[in-house]
Design an enzyme around this catalytic site. Structure first.
Site, PDB file in Angstrom:
ATOM      1  N   TYR A 153      27.263 -18.248   4.659  1.00 41.97           N
ATOM      2  CA  TYR A 153      27.032 -17.674   2.892  1.00 41.97           C
ATOM      3  C   TYR A 153      27.206 -16.105   3.362  1.00 41.97           C
ATOM      4  CZ  TYR A 153      24.520 -16.527  -1.235  1.00 41.97           C
ATOM      5  OH  TYR A 153      23.936 -16.214  -2.324  1.00 41.97           O
ATOM      6  N   LYS A 157      29.724 -13.779   1.532  1.00 36.82           N
ATOM      7  CA  LYS A 157      29.609 -12.762   0.568  1.00 36.82           C
ATOM      8  C   LYS A 157      29.767 -11.347   1.040  1.00 36.82           C
ATOM      9  CE  LYS A 157      27.312 -15.290  -2.604  1.00 36.82           C
ATOM     10  NZ  LYS A 157      28.093 -15.467  -4.031  1.00 36.82           N
TER      11      LYS A 157
HETATM   12  P1  NAP Z   1      22.682 -22.112  -8.917  1.00 33.42           P
HETATM   13  O1  NAP Z   1      21.671 -22.151  -9.868  1.00 33.42           O
HETATM   14  O2  NAP Z   1      22.837 -23.222  -7.596  1.00 33.42           O
HETATM   15  O3  NAP Z   1      23.957 -22.110  -9.783  1.00 33.42           O
HETATM   16  C1  NAP Z   1      25.226 -22.167  -9.155  1.00 33.42           C
HETATM   17  C2  NAP Z   1      26.459 -22.988 -10.150  1.00 33.42           C
HETATM   18  O4  NAP Z   1      27.558 -22.859  -9.552  1.00 33.42           O
HETATM   19  C3  NAP Z   1      25.854 -24.397 -10.476  1.00 33.42           C
HETATM   20  O5  NAP Z   1      26.000 -24.433 -11.926  1.00 33.42           O
HETATM   21  C4  NAP Z   1      27.035 -25.021  -9.916  1.00 33.42           C
HETATM   22  O6  NAP Z   1      27.443 -26.394 -10.293  1.00 33.42           O
HETATM   23  C5  NAP Z   1      28.000 -24.340  -9.934  1.00 33.42           C
HETATM   24  N1  NAP Z   1      29.388 -24.651  -8.850  1.00 33.42           N
HETATM   25  C6  NAP Z   1      29.103 -24.884  -7.660  1.00 33.42           C
HETATM   26  N2  NAP Z   1      30.190 -25.183  -7.221  1.00 33.42           N
HETATM   27  C7  NAP Z   1      31.332 -24.796  -7.847  1.00 33.42           C
HETATM   28  C8  NAP Z   1      32.715 -24.810  -8.250  1.00 33.42           C
HETATM   29  N3  NAP Z   1      33.236 -25.317  -6.954  1.00 33.42           N
HETATM   30  N4  NAP Z   1      33.237 -24.689  -9.226  1.00 33.42           N
HETATM   31  C9  NAP Z   1      32.440 -24.211 -10.297  1.00 33.42           C
HETATM   32  N5  NAP Z   1      31.157 -24.186 -10.140  1.00 33.42           N
HETATM   33  C10 NAP Z   1      30.468 -24.513  -9.457  1.00 33.42           C
HETATM   34  O7  NAP Z   1      22.958 -20.869  -8.435  1.00 33.42           O
HETATM   35  P2  NAP Z   1      22.198 -19.249  -8.698  1.00 33.42           P
HETATM   36  O8  NAP Z   1      21.200 -19.096  -7.806  1.00 33.42           O
HETATM   37  O9  NAP Z   1      22.299 -19.045 -10.037  1.00 33.42           O
HETATM   38  O10 NAP Z   1      23.426 -18.500  -7.975  1.00 33.42           O
HETATM   39  C11 NAP Z   1      24.386 -17.894  -9.078  1.00 33.42           C
HETATM   40  C12 NAP Z   1      25.477 -16.867  -7.906  1.00 33.42           C
HETATM   41  O11 NAP Z   1      24.358 -15.665  -7.454  1.00 33.42           O
HETATM   42  C13 NAP Z   1      25.820 -17.295  -6.684  1.00 33.42           C
HETATM   43  O12 NAP Z   1      27.146 -16.716  -6.390  1.00 33.42           O
HETATM   44  C14 NAP Z   1      24.664 -16.947  -5.636  1.00 33.42           C
HETATM   45  O13 NAP Z   1      25.468 -16.995  -4.251  1.00 33.42           O
HETATM   46  C15 NAP Z   1      24.461 -15.755  -6.072  1.00 33.42           C
HETATM   47  N6  NAP Z   1      22.895 -15.268  -5.533  1.00 33.42           N
HETATM   48  C16 NAP Z   1      21.979 -15.805  -6.003  1.00 33.42           C
HETATM   49  C17 NAP Z   1      20.665 -15.483  -5.466  1.00 33.42           C
HETATM   50  C18 NAP Z   1      19.441 -16.068  -5.793  1.00 33.42           C
HETATM   51  O14 NAP Z   1      18.436 -15.723  -5.220  1.00 33.42           O
HETATM   52  N7  NAP Z   1      19.424 -17.073  -6.531  1.00 33.42           N
HETATM   53  C19 NAP Z   1      20.811 -14.053  -4.389  1.00 33.42           C
HETATM   54  C20 NAP Z   1      21.903 -13.591  -4.111  1.00 33.42           C
HETATM   55  C21 NAP Z   1      23.092 -14.116  -4.802  1.00 33.42           C
HETATM   56  P3  NAP Z   1      26.584 -27.691  -9.983  1.00 33.42           P
HETATM   57  O15 NAP Z   1      24.990 -27.223  -9.608  1.00 33.42           O
HETATM   58  O16 NAP Z   1      26.429 -28.534 -11.147  1.00 33.42           O
HETATM   59  O17 NAP Z   1      27.116 -28.101  -8.537  1.00 33.42           O
END
Ligand code: NAP
Length: 245
Positions: A153, A157
């Site tokens: 990851y 990133k």
């Molecule tokens: P999340 O709740 O897991 O949402 C991610 C979404 O991406 C889900 O709806 C998932 O669909 C979808 N997805 C996965 N694989 C995919 C693909 N191949 N094509 C299209 N869509 C796909 O994650 P989040 O926490 O909202 O994170 C969103 C972004 O922020 C990510 O890039 C993550 O790395 C980044 N981020 C998050 C945090 C944090 O603390 N949450 C911190 C830093 C960065 P399904 O669930 O249906 O598979």
């Protein structure tokens, strides 16, 4: 305001992507909701339409260029333009370096890094023709400082941050900006899997002493998509309560 602009948000079926989609729609944008899960994409699109804005749910895997070509064409067919791309789709498959399996490495690099490359490449064509556009990549502070258990990851990133800078340089001449937002510890399903111990340890590193919200991240994305941000490109903006400074 983003009145009548067209935005594509990947992985917008839930979490941060969903809130980014709702926020851009509130500001007047028409929003394509991409996700791999049809039900959640439809749910978010319906939520946006209930608020009186235009939306389109489109199921596509960001790692599949043919599917992404069809997705961008669907936005062009419906609205005639694409102004904003938010590369938000992301997954984690955590493990310590010495235990990490090749498939865990590949899956995370594919969705988080290759997916953003494919979507940026496909969307760049209509943006270049229009001589304008905004690409916003959702990275992570882990891409700057690393994290135990996240070799895949953090590499993805970190790569996304480098991709942001190259995209910014290559497309600047056509009036297209590209920036990254690097969230820290944000309260979503992705972080709800953490143990209480891990949560406490993480919060101990946050000077503002609270987890971030998806709204905290979406506000910065909306700013980067707005005309006020037209002189900002190739930057990484941390939304992390001061975790990294
Ligand atoms: P999340 O709740 O897991 O949402 C991610 C979404 O991406 C889900 O709806 C998932 O669909 C979808 N997805 C996965 N694989 C995919 C693909 N191949 N094509 C299209 N869509 C796909 O994650 P989040 O926490 O909202 O994170 C969103 C972004 O922020 C990510 O890039 C993550 O790395 C980044 N981020 C998050 C945090 C944090 O603390 N949450 C911190 C830093 C960065 P399904 O669930 O249906 O598979």
């Amino acid at each position: 305001m983003l009145t009548d602009q067209v935005a594509i948000i990947t992985g917008a079926g839930r979490g941060i992507g969903r809130v980014i989609a709702l926020t851009l729609a509130e500001q007047g944008a028409n929003v394509l909701i991409n996700d791999v899960d049809e039900e959640s994409a439809q749910r978010v699109a319906a939520e946006i339409e209930q608020h009186g804005h235009e939306s389109l749910a489109f199921v596509a895997d960001v790692t599949d260029e043919a599917q992404i070509e069809r997705m961008v064409q669907a936005a062009l067919d419906k609205w005639g333009r694409v102004d904003i791309l938010v590369n938000n789709a992301g997954i984690t498959r955590d493990n310590l370096l010495v235990r990490m399996k090749e498939d865990q490495w590949d899956a995370v690099l594919d969705v988080n890094l290759k997916g953003a490359f494919i979507c940026s490449k496909v969307v760049a064509r209509p943006m270049m023709k229009a001589r304008g556009g905004r690409i916003i990549n959702i990275a992570s502070v882990v891409g700057l400082i690393g994290n135990v258990g996240q070799a895949n990851y953090s590499a993805a990133k970190g790569g996304l941050i480098a991709l942001t800078k190259t995209t910014a340089r290559e497309l600047a001449g056509r009036g297209i900006t590209c920036n990254a937002v690097a969230p820290g510890f944000i309260e979503t399903a992705m972080t709800q899997q953490l143990s209480e111990e891990a949560r406490e340890a993480l919060l101990g590193q946050v000077p503002l002493a609270r987890p971030g919200t998806a709204e905290d991240v979406a506000a910065v994305v909306a700013f980067l998509a707005s005309s006020e941000a037209e002189y900002i490109t190739g930057q990484v903006i941390n939304v992390d309560g001061g975790m990294v400074m």
